[in-house]
Design a protein around this motif. Structure first.
Motif, PDB file in Angstrom:
ATOM      1  N   SER A  28       6.895  -6.984   9.262  1.00  0.00           N
ATOM      2  CA  SER A  28       5.884  -6.445   8.362  1.00  0.00           C
ATOM      3  C   SER A  28       5.142  -7.565   7.646  1.00  0.00           C
ATOM      4  CB  SER A  28       6.529  -5.501   7.349  1.00  0.00           C
ATOM      5  OG  SER A  28       7.583  -6.157   6.675  1.00  0.00           O
ATOM      6  N   VAL A  29       4.014  -7.195   7.019  1.00  0.00           N
ATOM      7  CA  VAL A  29       3.145  -8.137   6.332  1.00  0.00           C
ATOM      8  C   VAL A  29       3.023  -7.709   4.877  1.00  0.00           C
ATOM      9  CG1 VAL A  29       0.840  -9.154   6.263  1.00  0.00           C
ATOM     10  CG2 VAL A  29       1.872  -8.539   8.465  1.00  0.00           C
ATOM     11  N   ILE A  30       3.145  -8.662   3.954  1.00  0.00           N
ATOM     12  CA  ILE A  30       2.939  -8.405   2.534  1.00  0.00           C
ATOM     13  C   ILE A  30       1.617  -9.047   2.136  1.00  0.00           C
ATOM     14  CG2 ILE A  30       3.827  -8.722   0.201  1.00  0.00           C
ATOM     15  CD1 ILE A  30       6.611  -8.950   1.387  1.00  0.00           C
ATOM     16  N   GLN A  31       0.768  -8.261   1.495  1.00  0.00           N
ATOM     17  CA  GLN A  31      -0.542  -8.769   1.108  1.00  0.00           C
ATOM     18  C   GLN A  31      -0.964  -8.115  -0.198  1.00  0.00           C
ATOM     19  OE1 GLN A  31      -3.535  -8.880   4.211  1.00  0.00           O
ATOM     20  NE2 GLN A  31      -5.106  -8.242   2.765  1.00  0.00           N
ATOM     21  N   GLU A  32      -1.500  -8.906  -1.111  1.00  0.00           N
ATOM     22  CA  GLU A  32      -1.943  -8.354  -2.395  1.00  0.00           C
ATOM     23  C   GLU A  32      -3.206  -7.521  -2.193  1.00  0.00           C
ATOM     24  OE1 GLU A  32      -3.256  -9.722  -6.930  1.00  0.00           O
ATOM     25  OE2 GLU A  32      -2.692 -11.223  -5.443  1.00  0.00           O
ATOM     26  N   ALA A  33      -3.216  -6.320  -2.829  1.00  0.00           N
ATOM     27  CA  ALA A  33      -4.406  -5.481  -2.798  1.00  0.00           C
ATOM     28  C   ALA A  33      -5.391  -5.980  -3.841  1.00  0.00           C
ATOM     29  CB  ALA A  33      -4.029  -4.033  -3.069  1.00  0.00           C
ATOM     30  N   PRO A  34      -6.644  -6.146  -3.488  1.00  0.00           N
ATOM     31  CA  PRO A  34      -7.636  -6.584  -4.491  1.00  0.00           C
ATOM     32  C   PRO A  34      -7.693  -5.597  -5.668  1.00  0.00           C
ATOM     33  CG  PRO A  34      -8.545  -6.696  -2.262  1.00  0.00           C
ATOM     34  CD  PRO A  34      -7.248  -5.964  -2.156  1.00  0.00           C
ATOM     35  N   ARG A  35      -7.757  -6.132  -6.866  1.00  0.00           N
ATOM     36  CA  ARG A  35      -7.869  -5.270  -8.054  1.00  0.00           C
ATOM     37  C   ARG A  35      -9.339  -5.125  -8.406  1.00  0.00           C
ATOM     38  NH1 ARG A  35      -4.790  -7.955 -12.174  1.00  0.00           N
ATOM     39  NH2 ARG A  35      -6.772  -8.900 -12.818  1.00  0.00           N
ATOM     40  N   LEU A  36      -9.812  -3.893  -8.476  1.00  0.00           N
ATOM     41  CA  LEU A  36     -11.216  -3.627  -8.752  1.00  0.00           C
ATOM     42  C   LEU A  36     -11.514  -3.596 -10.249  1.00  0.00           C
ATOM     43  CD1 LEU A  36     -11.897  -0.845  -6.097  1.00  0.00           C
ATOM     44  CD2 LEU A  36     -12.405  -3.288  -5.937  1.00  0.00           C
ATOM     45  N   ILE A  77      -1.560  -7.634 -13.674  1.00  0.00           N
ATOM     46  CA  ILE A  77      -1.014  -6.413 -13.088  1.00  0.00           C
ATOM     47  C   ILE A  77      -1.460  -6.399 -11.632  1.00  0.00           C
ATOM     48  CG2 ILE A  77      -1.029  -3.898 -13.157  1.00  0.00           C
ATOM     49  CD1 ILE A  77      -1.595  -4.116 -16.156  1.00  0.00           C
ATOM     50  N   ARG A  78      -0.507  -6.462 -10.733  1.00  0.00           N
ATOM     51  CA  ARG A  78      -0.826  -6.673  -9.317  1.00  0.00           C
ATOM     52  C   ARG A  78      -0.113  -5.627  -8.452  1.00  0.00           C
ATOM     53  NH1 ARG A  78      -3.010 -11.854  -8.904  1.00  0.00           N
ATOM     54  NH2 ARG A  78      -2.635 -13.180 -10.745  1.00  0.00           N
ATOM     55  N   LEU A  79      -0.724  -5.359  -7.296  1.00  0.00           N
ATOM     56  CA  LEU A  79      -0.155  -4.422  -6.328  1.00  0.00           C
ATOM     57  C   LEU A  79       0.013  -5.157  -5.002  1.00  0.00           C
ATOM     58  CD1 LEU A  79       0.739  -1.545  -5.553  1.00  0.00           C
ATOM     59  CD2 LEU A  79      -1.643  -1.070  -4.925  1.00  0.00           C
ATOM     60  N   ARG A  92      -3.341   2.179 -24.148  1.00  0.00           N
ATOM     61  CA  ARG A  92      -2.898   2.471 -22.780  1.00  0.00           C
ATOM     62  C   ARG A  92      -3.653   1.522 -21.828  1.00  0.00           C
ATOM     63  NH1 ARG A  92      -3.435   9.098 -23.301  1.00  0.00           N
ATOM     64  NH2 ARG A  92      -1.739   9.350 -24.859  1.00  0.00           N
ATOM     65  N   VAL A  93      -3.057   1.272 -20.638  1.00  0.00           N
ATOM     66  CA  VAL A  93      -3.623   0.301 -19.688  1.00  0.00           C
ATOM     67  C   VAL A  93      -3.983   1.027 -18.389  1.00  0.00           C
ATOM     68  CG1 VAL A  93      -3.216  -1.829 -18.401  1.00  0.00           C
ATOM     69  CG2 VAL A  93      -2.274  -1.555 -20.700  1.00  0.00           C
ATOM     70  N   TYR A  94      -5.171   0.674 -17.826  1.00  0.00           N
ATOM     71  CA  TYR A  94      -5.664   1.316 -16.612  1.00  0.00           C
ATOM     72  C   TYR A  94      -6.037   0.239 -15.578  1.00  0.00           C
ATOM     73  CZ  TYR A  94      -5.952   5.345 -19.681  1.00  0.00           C
ATOM     74  OH  TYR A  94      -5.639   6.355 -20.562  1.00  0.00           O
ATOM     75  N   ALA A  95      -5.685   0.489 -14.331  1.00  0.00           N
ATOM     76  CA  ALA A  95      -6.031  -0.446 -13.243  1.00  0.00           C
ATOM     77  C   ALA A  95      -6.405   0.342 -11.998  1.00  0.00           C
ATOM     78  CB  ALA A  95      -4.868  -1.389 -12.931  1.00  0.00           C
ATOM     79  N   THR A  96      -7.354  -0.189 -11.247  1.00  0.00           N
ATOM     80  CA  THR A  96      -7.746   0.409  -9.964  1.00  0.00           C
ATOM     81  C   THR A  96      -7.648  -0.672  -8.885  1.00  0.00           C
ATOM     82  OG1 THR A  96      -9.198   2.043 -10.973  1.00  0.00           O
ATOM     83  CG2 THR A  96      -9.604   1.510  -8.659  1.00  0.00           C
ATOM     84  N   PHE A  97      -7.033  -0.331  -7.752  1.00  0.00           N
ATOM     85  CA  PHE A  97      -6.812  -1.276  -6.656  1.00  0.00           C
ATOM     86  C   PHE A  97      -7.574  -0.823  -5.412  1.00  0.00           C
ATOM     87  CE2 PHE A  97      -3.095  -1.507  -9.397  1.00  0.00           C
ATOM     88  CZ  PHE A  97      -3.015  -2.871  -9.635  1.00  0.00           C
ATOM     89  N   ASP A  98      -8.073  -1.819  -4.660  1.00  0.00           N
ATOM     90  CA  ASP A  98      -8.837  -1.564  -3.436  1.00  0.00           C
ATOM     91  C   ASP A  98      -7.873  -1.506  -2.251  1.00  0.00           C
ATOM     92  OD1 ASP A  98     -10.582  -1.433  -1.345  1.00  0.00           O
ATOM     93  OD2 ASP A  98     -11.604  -3.329  -1.771  1.00  0.00           O
ATOM     94  N   LEU A  99      -7.811  -0.357  -1.597  1.00  0.00           N
ATOM     95  CA  LEU A  99      -6.933  -0.176  -0.421  1.00  0.00           C
ATOM     96  C   LEU A  99      -7.714  -0.098   0.885  1.00  0.00           C
ATOM     97  CD1 LEU A  99      -4.391   2.440  -1.819  1.00  0.00           C
ATOM     98  CD2 LEU A  99      -4.207  -0.041  -1.809  1.00  0.00           C
ATOM     99  N   ALA A 100      -9.025  -0.362   0.844  1.00  0.00           N
ATOM    100  CA  ALA A 100      -9.835  -0.220   2.066  1.00  0.00           C
ATOM    101  C   ALA A 100      -9.358  -1.142   3.172  1.00  0.00           C
ATOM    102  CB  ALA A 100     -11.310  -0.493   1.746  1.00  0.00           C
ATOM    103  N   GLY A 101      -8.860  -2.328   2.793  1.00  0.00           N
ATOM    104  CA  GLY A 101      -8.399  -3.261   3.813  1.00  0.00           C
ATOM    105  C   GLY A 101      -7.118  -2.842   4.503  1.00  0.00           C
ATOM    106  N   PHE A 102      -6.483  -1.781   4.038  1.00  0.00           N
ATOM    107  CA  PHE A 102      -5.234  -1.308   4.644  1.00  0.00           C
ATOM    108  C   PHE A 102      -5.446  -0.013   5.421  1.00  0.00           C
ATOM    109  CE2 PHE A 102      -4.396  -3.692   0.806  1.00  0.00           C
ATOM    110  CZ  PHE A 102      -3.418  -4.592   1.195  1.00  0.00           C
TER     111      PHE A 102
END
Length: 614
Positions: A22-30, A186-188, A68-78
């Motif tokens: 498998s491959v581990i890769q950080e999702a870009p944070r938008l 904050i990373r995914l 409160r904390v909010y984050a959005t991550f880009d999953l298009a590359g997956f």
């Protein structure tokens, strides 16, 4: 890949797979922001490296705030992957009560405009809680977001939005508030696998995949099935090929088997296990790639026939113009007819003067892909005029003398028959060559006068090969004759001449072993030389004069002997020649040999002069 086991219904079932590469890769944070209940209409986007408040906290004036904390991550590359795991990671820069930590992780509805306390994303579901720890503040915390991330990718949703907050009962308690580390952020991190792509470059026993008739024939019950598997993940360099094969019209008899260690992007092979195919059957097969986590789509089916039975009889070979074992003058090509001897599935004939070679049908191209070449289209093969039919060829023998043609048949699966041999006896067709001078003298060029053999058609050219040099082509005149002048010969040299006729006939060779001759010339007024045909002359007691003439410069003497008697040396006259008289005392053949010596004492070759006495 673990070995396969035989399951119910005759299907080869693979053992449980090992973990995928498998491959581990950080999702870009938008986006990353926090909200503040004390400033409900103000947006607070987070700058890089800025610590982030979470829960209740006091400012320098002692005023209470809730964040409160909010984050959005880009999953298009997956989008084309299978997400196996996804970890949300963050750390704390300030915290007091870590054992009582309870940070809720919510999935929210994506939001593109400014996020404020009153304009916050809608909470969709509570995904879980990050609990307490002994480390305080905890520099590294993680939360399993696999379910939410995998579901988003599977549904082709390009983003994943989350919220971090404290439970409602704790949210106003400043003792439980904390700051998240801006340096850690904050990373995914999704862990994913790209499923193998559809197999390509399908070959059945090295023949291209056929999806409609005519299907290829194979001559083995364990043929090679070839395919190129594909996987975009760099770690998946080898894959498992899962093959399926079944009799056409009987998919219920489908059997699967696996082949390990097939390279991604390279042609690989799987062998059909023994016992699955029957001679005379027609089968289909397909393949998919397996990277131990996912499988590709099945390839399209390929079809083939099995014929493991060789032709039962050797071919019949006849010739109308070159009867077997009979001498034929040559000059014309041999007209051969090949017949199948009643074998119904003969597809082609192979022939050769001498031994039959092994047909080469496959070259290897880029990435190991077979480059199929139909052997029946190559030299030394001729197709039958119909399946089980005959064929005719026109061939030139390679040379004169006994020459044997070997012939065998092939069926459509490339099974071969026994060999039939046919021997022709070809007369000499070498050209008539007259060297001028007939003896090679030092430093003297040699001219070859060439004329056709009487048994060949009009000759249009000759090839002349001197020693190991490249052959020279000499164009013939209208009457078929030609001449060529060669440089002086310096040592023992073989000269070979062949004629070429307008019908394509290449003659047998005229060969002359030329060497530099330094012997003198010998003539006689009474006793001419016997050059193969006896010439009786003179008689017992009849004196003959023998003249020795030089062939080398500065000849100082001649040494001679009659009938192997004592040698006698004489000096030449002013013209360089010497004459001696001799009378035989018996009839029959006699011999005189003579050699010349120059002023420096160099002794040259002897000449042997035979003559016949009445």
């Amino acid at each position: 890949m673990a070995a396969a086991a035989l399951g119910l219904g005759g299907v080869l079932v693979p053992a449980p797979p090992a973990a995928a590469d498998s491959v581990i890769q950080e999702a870009p944070r938008l986006s990353l922001a926090y909200t503040d209940a004390q400033a409900p209409l103000t947006a607070h986007p987070v700058s890089s490296g800025e610590d982030i408040p979470l829960g209740a906290w006091l400012d320098e004036a002692g005023t209470a705030h809730t964040s409160r904390v909010y984050a959005t991550f880009d999953l298009a590359g997956f989008a084309a992957t299978h997400v196996l795991k996804a970890n949300l990671t963050f750390g704390e820069s300030q915290a007091q009560a870590c054992a009582q930590r309870a940070i809720e992780v919510w999935q929210t509805v994506p939001k593109t405009d400014d996020i404020t306390w009153r304009n916050a994303p809608t909470e969709k579901q509570l995904l879980g809680t990050v609990g307490g720890s002994q480390a305080c503040p905890a520099q590294y915390l993680q939360f399993d977001l696999t379910s939410a991330a995998a579901a988003a990718v599977a549904a082709n949703r390009p983003t994943l939005s989350i919220e971090l907050r404290l439970p409602a009962a704790d949210e106003a308690n400043t003792a439980l508030g904390r700051r998240l580390s801006g340096s850690r952020g904050i990373r995914l991190y999704p862990t994913y696998n790209t499923p193998p792509g559809a197999p390509t470059d399908l070959f059945t026993q090295y023949q291209p995949c056929a999806t409609e008739e005519p299907y290829p024939y194979v001559r083995t019950l364990t043929p090679v099935l070839g395919a190129m598997l594909h996987d975009a993940d760099a770690g998946d360099r080898t894959l498992t090929g899962r093959f399926a094969v079944w009799p056409v019209g009987h998919k219920e008899q489908r059997t699967e088997f696996t082949q390990d260690s097939m390279g991604s992007g390279y042609e690989g092979e799987g062998h059909v296990p023994a016992g699955l195919l029957a001679d005379g059957g027609t089968y289909a097969w397909q393949v998919q790639g397996d990277d131990r986590a996912d499988t590709s789509a099945w390839s399209r089916p390929c079809y083939f026939h099995v014929d493991a039975t060789a032709p039962s009889a050797a071919p019949v070979v006849t010739s109308a113009n070159y009867p077997a074992e009979q001498w034929t003058p040559g000059g014309e090509p041999v007209q051969f007819t090949f017949a199948a001897a009643g074998v119904p599935d003969v597809a082609a004939y192979q022939y050769a003067w001498g031994d039959l070679g092994v047909p080469g049908v496959v070259n290897t191209g880029d990435h190991g892909v077979p480059q199929w070449r139909d052997p029946f289209s190559g030299p030394g093969y001729v197709r039958a005029d119909t399946l089980g039919g005959s064929a005719s060829v026109s061939l030139f023998p390679p040379d004169s003398g006994p020459r044997t043609l070997s012939v065998r048949t092939f069926d459509r699966a490339y099974n071969v028959s026994a060999v039939t041999t046919y021997r022709v006896l070809v007369g000499d067709t070498s050209p008539v060559v007259t060297p001028d001078p007939p003896k090679v003298r030092p430093g003297v060029p040699v001219t070859l006068h060439m004329a056709p053999n009487a048994n060949v058609r009009p000759v249009d050219s000759y090839t002349v090969k001197v020693g190991y040099a490249e052959a020279q082509t000499v164009t013939a005149a209208a009457d078929g004759t030609a001449s060529i002048t060669l440089p002086p010969v310096t040592g023992p040299t073989q000269i070979e001449v062949r004629s070429h006729s307008t019908n394509g006939w290449v003659s047998s060779p005229y060969r002359w072993f030329a060497f530099v001759d330094t012997s003198p010339t010998v003539t006689s007024d009474v006793y001419p030389e016997d050059t193969g045909t006896p010439v009786n002359a003179g008689g017992v007691g009849v004196t003959g004069t023998f003249t020795f003439a030089p062939t080398m410069p500065d000849v100082a003497s001649y040494t001679y002997s009659f009938d192997w008697g004592p040698e006698t040396t004489v000096a030449p006259g002013a013209d360089g020649t010497a004459q001696v008289s001799w009378a035989p005392d018996t009839s029959g053949q006699h011999l005189v040999y003579v050699y010349q010596t120059d002023a420096d004492g160099t002794v040259y070759d002897a000449y042997y002069y035979a003559f016949d006495v009445n």
